[in-house]
Motif scaffolding. Sequence first.
Motif, PDB file in Angstrom:
ATOM      1  N   TRP A 271     -35.194  82.034 -52.175  1.00  0.00           N
ATOM      2  CA  TRP A 271     -35.898  83.038 -52.981  1.00  0.00           C
ATOM      3  C   TRP A 271     -36.138  82.514 -54.396  1.00  0.00           C
ATOM      4  N   LEU A 272     -35.109  81.924 -54.999  1.00  0.00           N
ATOM      5  CA  LEU A 272     -35.228  81.452 -56.378  1.00  0.00           C
ATOM      6  C   LEU A 272     -36.227  80.303 -56.483  1.00  0.00           C
ATOM      7  N   LEU A 273     -36.180  79.373 -55.532  1.00  0.00           N
ATOM      8  CA  LEU A 273     -37.095  78.236 -55.549  1.00  0.00           C
ATOM      9  C   LEU A 273     -38.546  78.677 -55.407  1.00  0.00           C
ATOM     10  N   ALA A 274     -38.760  79.843 -54.809  1.00  0.00           N
ATOM     11  CA  ALA A 274     -40.120  80.348 -54.605  1.00  0.00           C
ATOM     12  C   ALA A 274     -40.671  81.080 -55.821  1.00  0.00           C
ATOM     13  N   GLN A 275     -39.836  81.327 -56.822  1.00  0.00           N
ATOM     14  CA  GLN A 275     -40.290  82.079 -57.988  1.00  0.00           C
ATOM     15  C   GLN A 275     -41.155  81.204 -58.899  1.00  0.00           C
ATOM     16  N   PRO A 276     -42.258  81.741 -59.391  1.00  0.00           N
ATOM     17  CA  PRO A 276     -43.163  80.952 -60.244  1.00  0.00           C
ATOM     18  C   PRO A 276     -42.443  80.406 -61.467  1.00  0.00           C
ATOM     19  N   GLY A 277     -42.662  79.132 -61.727  1.00  0.00           N
ATOM     20  CA  GLY A 277     -42.124  78.513 -62.935  1.00  0.00           C
ATOM     21  C   GLY A 277     -40.752  77.905 -62.802  1.00  0.00           C
ATOM     22  N   THR A 303     -40.614  84.828 -45.732  1.00  0.00           N
ATOM     23  CA  THR A 303     -41.852  85.577 -45.557  1.00  0.00           C
ATOM     24  C   THR A 303     -42.003  86.597 -46.680  1.00  0.00           C
ATOM     25  N   ALA A 304     -43.211  87.125 -46.821  1.00  0.00           N
ATOM     26  CA  ALA A 304     -43.442  88.150 -47.837  1.00  0.00           C
ATOM     27  C   ALA A 304     -42.579  89.381 -47.576  1.00  0.00           C
ATOM     28  N   ASP A 305     -42.399  89.728 -46.306  1.00  0.00           N
ATOM     29  CA  ASP A 305     -41.561  90.880 -45.971  1.00  0.00           C
ATOM     30  C   ASP A 305     -40.102  90.625 -46.335  1.00  0.00           C
ATOM     31  N   GLU A 306     -39.619  89.410 -46.093  1.00  0.00           N
ATOM     32  CA  GLU A 306     -38.241  89.076 -46.443  1.00  0.00           C
ATOM     33  C   GLU A 306     -38.033  89.108 -47.954  1.00  0.00           C
ATOM     34  N   ILE A 307     -38.990  88.607 -48.690  1.00  0.00           N
ATOM     35  CA  ILE A 307     -38.888  88.644 -50.148  1.00  0.00           C
ATOM     36  C   ILE A 307     -38.859  90.083 -50.645  1.00  0.00           C
TER      37      ILE A 307
END
Length: 323
Positions: A271-277, A303-307
């Motif tokens: 989740w953290l690695l997917a965050q912008p920036g 997935t978007a649902d998991e996020i």
Amino acid sequence: MQYVKLGATGLDVSRICLGCMSYGDPARGNHEWTLDEDTARPFFRAAIEAGVTFFDTANVYSDGSSEEITGRALAEFAQRDEIVLATKVHGRMRPGPNGGGLSRKVILAEIDASLRRLGTDYVDLYQIHRFDPGTPLEETLEALHDVVKAGKARYLGASSMYAWQFAKALFLADAHGWTRFVSMQNHYNLIYREEEREMLGLCADQGIGVIPWSPLARGRLTRPWDETTARSESDQFGRTLYADGDRRIVEEVAHIAAARAIPPAQVALAWLLAQPGVTAPIIGATRLTHLDDALASLEVTLTADEIAQLEAPYTPHRTAGFQ
């Protein structure tokens, strides 16, 4: 391993940074749970063999012994020019006046002390560990600029502070022609997302790399809420960061991890690695499986649902981690 630029610089860093607060003499400083040198060495070797090139420590960790252990291990297992070595200044290193903070006197003394302990002529990233309200910001910035110009640091970074403080520092550096901060090491994870309000937007706008500390919330995101560890039982600072209301987020992490048949740590880091920036989370590892999970998280795409499921239980927190 994946590699990315640190903010708007040309410096390449691994997407996982090994945090070295976990390694130090347990009899020195405030962290009695740290791993001594013999126990710590395999972590450095495993990280380097996996392609990790980014290592972060601080002068105050275990009263300087973290820097000593880090320096010796990296000298043994890596070529100096192949790694990005980061350390920090601000914490109190001795009693009495000028024993800590960000005055010119402290900065110029502490960079030399850190270099001696690390056994190197320079650090790649020299960071202010916290904001120092007792020292004029101009004094701090000019001293840091002189550290860079003396060849003792390649880049400058900052750590947890208010966004207005960081914006002021960037403005003053530009106005005076001083070396600019290129990174922000801030408190950011699924349980604590207050940095999304202002700091992350500021960093994106200004081309600042984001290297979050405590990406797994002091291990809270990796285990059942009521389960403790030797570190959590003695971590007075960590107890100020999170509250019982955060339990629901931990439960959602566990649910998704179970459904995917992977450890919760991989879900939280993905989740953290997917965050912008976000450039590279700073991972603390006291078991080799901690490092394995961090590396494996690079291959996990939520997935978007998991996020949405992970983010839904979040509630606002008071500002934490600045002291």
